[in-house]
Design a protein around this motif. Structure first.
Motif, PDB file in Angstrom:
ATOM      1  N   GLY A  51      10.433  54.091 -22.540  1.00 28.92           N
ATOM      2  CA  GLY A  51      11.109  54.177 -21.255  1.00 28.92           C
ATOM      3  C   GLY A  51      11.924  52.932 -21.003  1.00 28.92           C
ATOM      4  N   ALA A  52      12.100  52.636 -19.736  1.00 30.97           N
ATOM      5  CA  ALA A  52      12.879  51.457 -19.347  1.00 30.97           C
ATOM      6  C   ALA A  52      12.188  50.193 -19.846  1.00 30.97           C
ATOM      7  N   PRO A  53      12.932  49.117 -20.013  1.00 33.30           N
ATOM      8  CA  PRO A  53      12.277  47.853 -20.356  1.00 33.30           C
ATOM      9  C   PRO A  53      11.197  47.530 -19.318  1.00 33.30           C
ATOM     10  N   ARG A  54      10.106  46.936 -19.776  1.00 38.27           N
ATOM     11  CA  ARG A  54       8.960  46.724 -18.895  1.00 38.27           C
ATOM     12  C   ARG A  54       9.316  45.874 -17.683  1.00 38.27           C
ATOM     13  N   ASN A  55      10.137  44.847 -17.846  1.00 37.40           N
ATOM     14  CA  ASN A  55      10.506  44.015 -16.696  1.00 37.40           C
ATOM     15  C   ASN A  55      11.302  44.811 -15.663  1.00 37.40           C
ATOM     16  N   VAL A  56      12.125  45.754 -16.104  1.00 36.28           N
ATOM     17  CA  VAL A  56      12.866  46.625 -15.183  1.00 36.28           C
ATOM     18  C   VAL A  56      11.897  47.536 -14.452  1.00 36.28           C
ATOM     19  N   ALA A  57      10.930  48.091 -15.183  1.00 35.46           N
ATOM     20  CA  ALA A  57       9.942  48.980 -14.564  1.00 35.46           C
ATOM     21  C   ALA A  57       9.106  48.233 -13.526  1.00 35.46           C
ATOM     22  N   ILE A  58       8.710  47.018 -13.845  1.00 32.25           N
ATOM     23  CA  ILE A  58       7.931  46.215 -12.885  1.00 32.25           C
ATOM     24  C   ILE A  58       8.768  45.936 -11.643  1.00 32.25           C
ATOM     25  N   ALA A  59      10.019  45.546 -11.828  1.00 25.32           N
ATOM     26  CA  ALA A  59      10.895  45.278 -10.686  1.00 25.32           C
ATOM     27  C   ALA A  59      11.077  46.528  -9.832  1.00 25.32           C
ATOM     28  N   PHE A  60      11.222  47.670 -10.479  1.00 21.21           N
ATOM     29  CA  PHE A  60      11.389  48.942  -9.773  1.00 21.21           C
ATOM     30  C   PHE A  60      10.156  49.241  -8.927  1.00 21.21           C
ATOM     31  N   VAL A  61       8.965  49.134  -9.528  1.00 19.87           N
ATOM     32  CA  VAL A  61       7.715  49.454  -8.826  1.00 19.87           C
ATOM     33  C   VAL A  61       7.441  48.448  -7.703  1.00 19.87           C
ATOM     34  N   VAL A  62       7.685  47.178  -7.951  1.00 15.08           N
ATOM     35  CA  VAL A  62       7.477  46.157  -6.914  1.00 15.08           C
ATOM     36  C   VAL A  62       8.498  46.347  -5.789  1.00 15.08           C
ATOM     37  N   GLY A  63       9.695  46.799  -6.126  1.00 11.60           N
ATOM     38  CA  GLY A  63      10.736  47.001  -5.129  1.00 11.60           C
ATOM     39  C   GLY A  63      10.456  48.137  -4.167  1.00 11.60           C
ATOM     40  N   LEU A  64       9.633  49.100  -4.559  1.00 14.64           N
ATOM     41  CA  LEU A  64       9.335  50.224  -3.663  1.00 14.64           C
ATOM     42  C   LEU A  64       8.672  49.760  -2.368  1.00 14.64           C
ATOM     43  N   PRO A  65       7.531  49.071  -2.423  1.00 10.35           N
ATOM     44  CA  PRO A  65       6.934  48.623  -1.153  1.00 10.35           C
ATOM     45  C   PRO A  65       7.744  47.511  -0.483  1.00 10.35           C
ATOM     46  N   LEU A  66       8.419  46.683  -1.277  1.00 11.19           N
ATOM     47  CA  LEU A  66       9.248  45.637  -0.671  1.00 11.19           C
ATOM     48  C   LEU A  66      10.429  46.243   0.095  1.00 11.19           C
ATOM     49  N   GLY A  67      10.989  47.293  -0.435  1.00 13.39           N
ATOM     50  CA  GLY A  67      12.069  47.988   0.264  1.00 13.39           C
ATOM     51  C   GLY A  67      11.574  48.609   1.562  1.00 13.39           C
TER      52      GLY A  67
END
Length: 146
Positions: A51-67
């Motif tokens: 899938g996506a690079p792991r750092n991108v996936a982490i940023a995506f998942v962390v961005g959900l509650p931060l958003g």
């Protein structure tokens, strides 16, 4: 008869849908990857190796509650009601997680990204999501729980 929705927020829902579509388009056009939340979560936690690079996936998942936090701070908190016990949430979460792994994706992966690519598998999966939701609401209304 369908009851009125006094707390409906159509403008906010429309804006949220636009942002979801924009995020999905940026992910697909920018990285060539599908922005499915379950796939991103699996990649971020190490459950999936592709899938996506792991750092991108982490940023995506962390961005959900931060958003969500950013929106709550900007326009105010949303009134949310949870069951008295945490167990329905835990059981529901586990069932949804199992279903997304079994179905190779979630509503964002199939319903937003897959349908926009005219994926036959996503069309079937999204149809099943919708049918399951209709049946569940029907059962809950018939039982007086909703």
């Amino acid at each position: 008869m369908i009851p009125a929705f006094p707390n409906a927020m159509p403008v906010e829902g429309f804006m949220g849908g636009l942002l979801i579509g924009l995020a999905a388009a940026i992910m697909l056009l920018g990285l060539g990857r599908i922005a499915g939340v379950s796939g991103m979560a699996a990649r971020a936690t190490g459950i999936a190796d592709s899938g996506a690079p792991r750092n991108v996936a982490i940023a995506f998942v962390v961005g959900l509650p931060l958003g969500a936090l950013l929106i709550a701070q900007t326009v105010g908190a949303v009134n949310v009601n949870f069951p008295a016990s945490i167990w329905p949430l835990i059981i529901g979460g586990l069932l949804v997680g199992y279903g997304t792994r079994l179905g190779s994706g979630c509503t964002s992966g199939h319903g937003v990204c897959g349908l926009s690519r005219l994926s036959p598998r996503s069309m079937v999966a999204t149809g099943m999501f919708m049918a399951s939701g209709f049946v569940t609401v029907g059962i809950l209304r018939a039982g007086g729980w909703l």
